[in-house]
Scaffold this active site. Sequence first.
Site, PDB file in Angstrom:
ATOM      1  N   SER A 177       0.818  -1.211   0.000  1.00  0.00           N
ATOM      2  CA  SER A 177       0.000   0.000   0.000  1.00  0.00           C
ATOM      3  C   SER A 177       0.858   1.270   0.000  1.00  0.00           C
ATOM      4  O   SER A 177       1.643   1.451  -0.933  1.00  0.00           O
ATOM      5  CB  SER A 177      -0.976  -0.048   1.169  1.00  0.00           C
ATOM      6  OG  SER A 177      -1.982   0.897   0.980  1.00  0.00           O
ATOM      7  N   ASP A 183      -9.619  -4.383  -5.016  1.00  0.00           N
ATOM      8  CA  ASP A 183      -9.076  -3.350  -4.123  1.00  0.00           C
ATOM      9  C   ASP A 183      -9.917  -2.083  -4.231  1.00  0.00           C
ATOM     10  O   ASP A 183      -9.978  -1.465  -5.290  1.00  0.00           O
ATOM     11  CB  ASP A 183      -7.616  -3.069  -4.499  1.00  0.00           C
ATOM     12  CG  ASP A 183      -6.872  -2.234  -3.467  1.00  0.00           C
ATOM     13  OD1 ASP A 183      -7.526  -1.479  -2.717  1.00  0.00           O
ATOM     14  OD2 ASP A 183      -5.631  -2.337  -3.421  1.00  0.00           O
ATOM     15  N   HIS A 223      -7.392  -5.253  -1.106  1.00  0.00           N
ATOM     16  CA  HIS A 223      -6.243  -4.422  -0.724  1.00  0.00           C
ATOM     17  C   HIS A 223      -5.364  -5.129   0.299  1.00  0.00           C
ATOM     18  O   HIS A 223      -4.159  -4.894   0.357  1.00  0.00           O
ATOM     19  CB  HIS A 223      -6.763  -3.102  -0.137  1.00  0.00           C
ATOM     20  CG  HIS A 223      -5.681  -2.112   0.159  1.00  0.00           C
ATOM     21  ND1 HIS A 223      -4.875  -1.571  -0.818  1.00  0.00           N
ATOM     22  CD2 HIS A 223      -5.247  -1.572   1.329  1.00  0.00           C
ATOM     23  CE1 HIS A 223      -4.003  -0.741  -0.263  1.00  0.00           C
ATOM     24  NE2 HIS A 223      -4.211  -0.723   1.038  1.00  0.00           N
TER      25      HIS A 223
HETATM   26  O1  9J3 Z   1      -1.183   2.143   3.068  1.00  0.00           O
HETATM   27  C1  9J3 Z   1      -2.358   2.050   2.741  1.00  0.00           C
HETATM   28  O2  9J3 Z   1      -3.137   1.120   3.081  1.00  0.00           O
HETATM   29  C2  9J3 Z   1      -2.883   3.225   1.947  1.00  0.00           C
HETATM   30  C3  9J3 Z   1      -4.334   3.242   1.770  1.00  0.00           C
HETATM   31  C4  9J3 Z   1      -4.980   4.283   2.615  1.00  0.00           C
HETATM   32  O3  9J3 Z   1      -5.397   4.031   3.716  1.00  0.00           O
HETATM   33  O4  9J3 Z   1      -5.062   5.513   2.043  1.00  0.00           O
HETATM   34  C5  9J3 Z   1      -5.984   6.421   2.670  1.00  0.00           C
HETATM   35  C6  9J3 Z   1      -5.325   7.727   2.857  1.00  0.00           C
END
Ligand code: 9J3
Length: 310
Positions: free
Chosen positions: A179, A225, A257
């Site tokens: 992510s 995702d 995700h």
């Molecule tokens: O690191 C992630 O899971 C990024 C996804 C996220 O929560 O973005 C929202 C700002």
Amino acid sequence: MQQTPHTHAASRAERPAFRGTRRRLAGVTAAVAAVVALSTLTGPGAHAADNPYERGPAPTESSIEALRGPYSVADTSVSSLAVTGFGGGTIYYPTSTSDGTFGAVVISPGFTAYESSIAWLGPRLASQGFVVFTIDTNTTLDQPASRGRQLLAALDYLTERSSVRGRVDSSRLGVMGHSMGGGGSLEAAKSRPSLQAAIPLTPWNTDKTWPEVSTPTLIVGADGDTIAPVSSHSEPFYSSLPSRTDRAYLELNNASHFTPNTSDTTIAKYSISWLKRFIDNDTRYEQFLCPLPRPSLTIEEYRGNCPHGS
Ligand code: 9J3
Ligand code: ZN
């Protein structure tokens, strides 16, 4: 949890024929020379390969899908209080000291997450012959650019100061992340082109274009995702990588995700193949990358340009 290290039986020179003292001495001398030559070329788990970075036995589909590879793995914890530039973590490393140094990869978790969220990759990748450092970030709210700098700080710690620095080949390094950590791995590759491999897992970033990346990059997206939809993250990230860069896009089928947060054989087998191919220059793994994998129960889509120069 640990496995027996992969070893080869020591090579044995032919016993010289006994035909008088002079012949016998010549035979013994030849045998000693043969043993010296063989032991120089063949440590356990290695052989006289053209590629000095090749580690471990020839791979098969089942060896890259297995929960553990041929190397026994140990781990050592790195306190956040002992380092600067990132939040500490856990180093997983092959226990063997008879196969020379290993390439290394640092892995960042995502937004609000800890190293535990990517811990499964530590022993899974290390047992195939890599030093793997799963890290915490300084704060769980750090953004992708910061995570990219932290991945590089962790690599520098690993190769320059860590207790396992002597086991690592500092010229063969890679980055991974989930992510925002995946977004960070793109940032790290952009700022340090000497990196040999990058694998962003369901990556998230506000920067959608990566024409600056020359590091071989495997982007892993998930069809379901909704946090980093592939249409606005993984797909544009992949498409914006230069076509001259070794690149691939693996879209997981029936995945979310958070699929990279638990043991996943599709992620593992293509990550192992990518790291082996580009960190170890090990063309024995090219068979799993080219021709491009076909859609299947676990693969929604796969794109790539296949390793260049091969
Ligand atoms: O690191 C992630 O899971 C990024 C996804 C996220 O929560 O973005 C929202 C700002
Ligand atoms: Zn950009």
